[in-house]
Motif scaffolding. Structure first.
Motif, PDB file in Angstrom:
ATOM      1  N   VAL A   1       0.766  -1.589   0.066  1.00  0.00           N
ATOM      2  CA  VAL A   1       0.310   0.083  -0.019  1.00  0.00           C
ATOM      3  C   VAL A   1       1.491   1.078  -0.531  1.00  0.00           C
ATOM      4  O   VAL A   1       1.586   1.319   1.332  1.00  0.00           O
ATOM      5  N   ILE A   2       0.937   2.174  -0.853  1.00  0.00           N
ATOM      6  CA  ILE A   2       1.472   3.242  -1.496  1.00  0.00           C
ATOM      7  C   ILE A   2       0.866   4.768  -0.939  1.00  0.00           C
ATOM      8  O   ILE A   2       1.704   5.339   0.384  1.00  0.00           O
ATOM      9  N   ASN A   3      -0.742   4.843  -0.543  1.00  0.00           N
ATOM     10  CA  ASN A   3      -1.344   5.615   0.084  1.00  0.00           C
ATOM     11  C   ASN A   3      -2.956   5.384   0.106  1.00  0.00           C
ATOM     12  O   ASN A   3      -3.273   4.904  -0.309  1.00  0.00           O
ATOM     13  N   THR A   4      -3.019   6.013   1.412  1.00  0.00           N
ATOM     14  CA  THR A   4      -4.179   5.500   1.552  1.00  0.00           C
ATOM     15  C   THR A   4      -5.182   7.170   2.108  1.00  0.00           C
ATOM     16  O   THR A   4      -4.555   8.401   2.415  1.00  0.00           O
ATOM     17  N   GLY A   5      -6.387   7.874   0.986  1.00  0.00           N
ATOM     18  CA  GLY A   5      -7.234   8.602   1.382  1.00  0.00           C
ATOM     19  C   GLY A   5      -8.242   8.562   1.045  1.00  0.00           C
ATOM     20  O   GLY A   5      -9.150   8.463   0.395  1.00  0.00           O
ATOM     21  N   LEU A   6      -8.852   9.482   2.224  1.00  0.00           N
ATOM     22  CA  LEU A   6     -10.165   9.519   2.875  1.00  0.00           C
ATOM     23  C   LEU A   6     -11.238  10.422   1.783  1.00  0.00           C
ATOM     24  O   LEU A   6     -10.643  11.465   0.816  1.00  0.00           O
ATOM     25  N   VAL A   7     -11.896   9.865   0.915  1.00  0.00           N
ATOM     26  CA  VAL A   7     -12.409  10.669  -0.218  1.00  0.00           C
ATOM     27  C   VAL A   7     -14.065  11.005   0.457  1.00  0.00           C
ATOM     28  O   VAL A   7     -14.998  11.838   0.240  1.00  0.00           O
ATOM     29  N   TYR A   8     -14.978  10.012   1.868  1.00  0.00           N
ATOM     30  CA  TYR A   8     -15.977  10.168   1.793  1.00  0.00           C
ATOM     31  C   TYR A   8     -16.551   9.868   2.958  1.00  0.00           C
ATOM     32  O   TYR A   8     -15.622   8.710   3.106  1.00  0.00           O
ATOM     33  N   HIS A   9     -16.632  10.505   4.544  1.00  0.00           N
ATOM     34  CA  HIS A   9     -17.299   9.533   5.365  1.00  0.00           C
ATOM     35  C   HIS A   9     -18.416  10.504   5.551  1.00  0.00           C
ATOM     36  O   HIS A   9     -19.086  12.076   5.463  1.00  0.00           O
ATOM     37  N   GLU A  10     -19.756   9.730   6.389  1.00  0.00           N
ATOM     38  CA  GLU A  10     -21.078   9.897   7.023  1.00  0.00           C
ATOM     39  C   GLU A  10     -21.053   9.729   7.868  1.00  0.00           C
ATOM     40  O   GLU A  10     -20.958   8.480   7.413  1.00  0.00           O
ATOM     41  N   PHE A  11     -21.987   9.531   8.357  1.00  0.00           N
ATOM     42  CA  PHE A  11     -22.664   9.285   9.690  1.00  0.00           C
ATOM     43  C   PHE A  11     -24.367   9.101   9.751  1.00  0.00           C
ATOM     44  O   PHE A  11     -24.490  10.887   9.643  1.00  0.00           O
ATOM     45  N   GLU A  12     -24.782   7.948   9.800  1.00  0.00           N
ATOM     46  CA  GLU A  12     -26.193   8.392  10.323  1.00  0.00           C
ATOM     47  C   GLU A  12     -27.102   7.555  11.987  1.00  0.00           C
ATOM     48  O   GLU A  12     -25.754   6.804  11.987  1.00  0.00           O
ATOM     49  N   LYS A  13     -27.378   8.331  12.265  1.00  0.00           N
ATOM     50  CA  LYS A  13     -28.134   7.882  14.432  1.00  0.00           C
ATOM     51  C   LYS A  13     -28.866   6.268  13.159  1.00  0.00           C
ATOM     52  O   LYS A  13     -29.777   5.953  12.301  1.00  0.00           O
ATOM     53  N   ALA A  14     -28.123   4.844  13.435  1.00  0.00           N
ATOM     54  CA  ALA A  14     -29.443   4.161  13.705  1.00  0.00           C
ATOM     55  C   ALA A  14     -30.307   3.402  13.671  1.00  0.00           C
ATOM     56  O   ALA A  14     -30.795   4.368  15.048  1.00  0.00           O
ATOM     57  N   GLU A  15     -31.548   3.497  13.165  1.00  0.00           N
ATOM     58  CA  GLU A  15     -32.341   2.909  13.353  1.00  0.00           C
ATOM     59  C   GLU A  15     -32.766   1.607  14.315  1.00  0.00           C
ATOM     60  O   GLU A  15     -32.166   0.950  13.904  1.00  0.00           O
ATOM     61  N   ALA A  16     -33.892   2.189  15.245  1.00  0.00           N
ATOM     62  CA  ALA A  16     -33.821   0.599  16.304  1.00  0.00           C
ATOM     63  C   ALA A  16     -34.536  -0.316  15.606  1.00  0.00           C
ATOM     64  O   ALA A  16     -35.328  -0.191  14.835  1.00  0.00           O
TER      65      ALA A  16
END
Length: 84
Positions: A69-84
């Motif tokens: 592995v040469i390099n890792t780039g974060l492109v996208y991140h999201e989070f949501e509250k999980a449904e019960a």
């Protein structure tokens, strides 16, 4: 008690194309990680799912430690509250 969350991230992982099969296999073994595709130039699209950001960061660190592995780039991140 902290509410349940679902974190989803996508990464571009630049890899040594000569080691792509081994790298793909190792990434797919990591918790919540999946290699979607790898280009001929050695750029892998990886999706991560986890219950919190800490695990996302731990998986990214694990990917960076994989030989080839040469390099890792974060492109996208999201989070949501999980449904019960």
């Amino acid at each position: 008690m902290k509410p349940e969350e679902l974190h989803i991230s996508s990464l571009i992982v630049h890899v040594n194309i000569l080691k792509v099969d081994m790298i793909r296999a190792k990434i797919n073994l990591l918790q919540g990680a999946e290699v979607i595709t790898v280009s001929e130039q050695g750029k892998a699209i990886v999706v991560l799912e986890a219950p919190n950001q800490r695990i996302i960061m731990e998986v990214i660190d694990s990917i960076n430690e994989i030989d080839g592995v040469i390099n890792t780039g974060l492109v996208y991140h999201e989070f949501e509250k999980a449904e019960a």
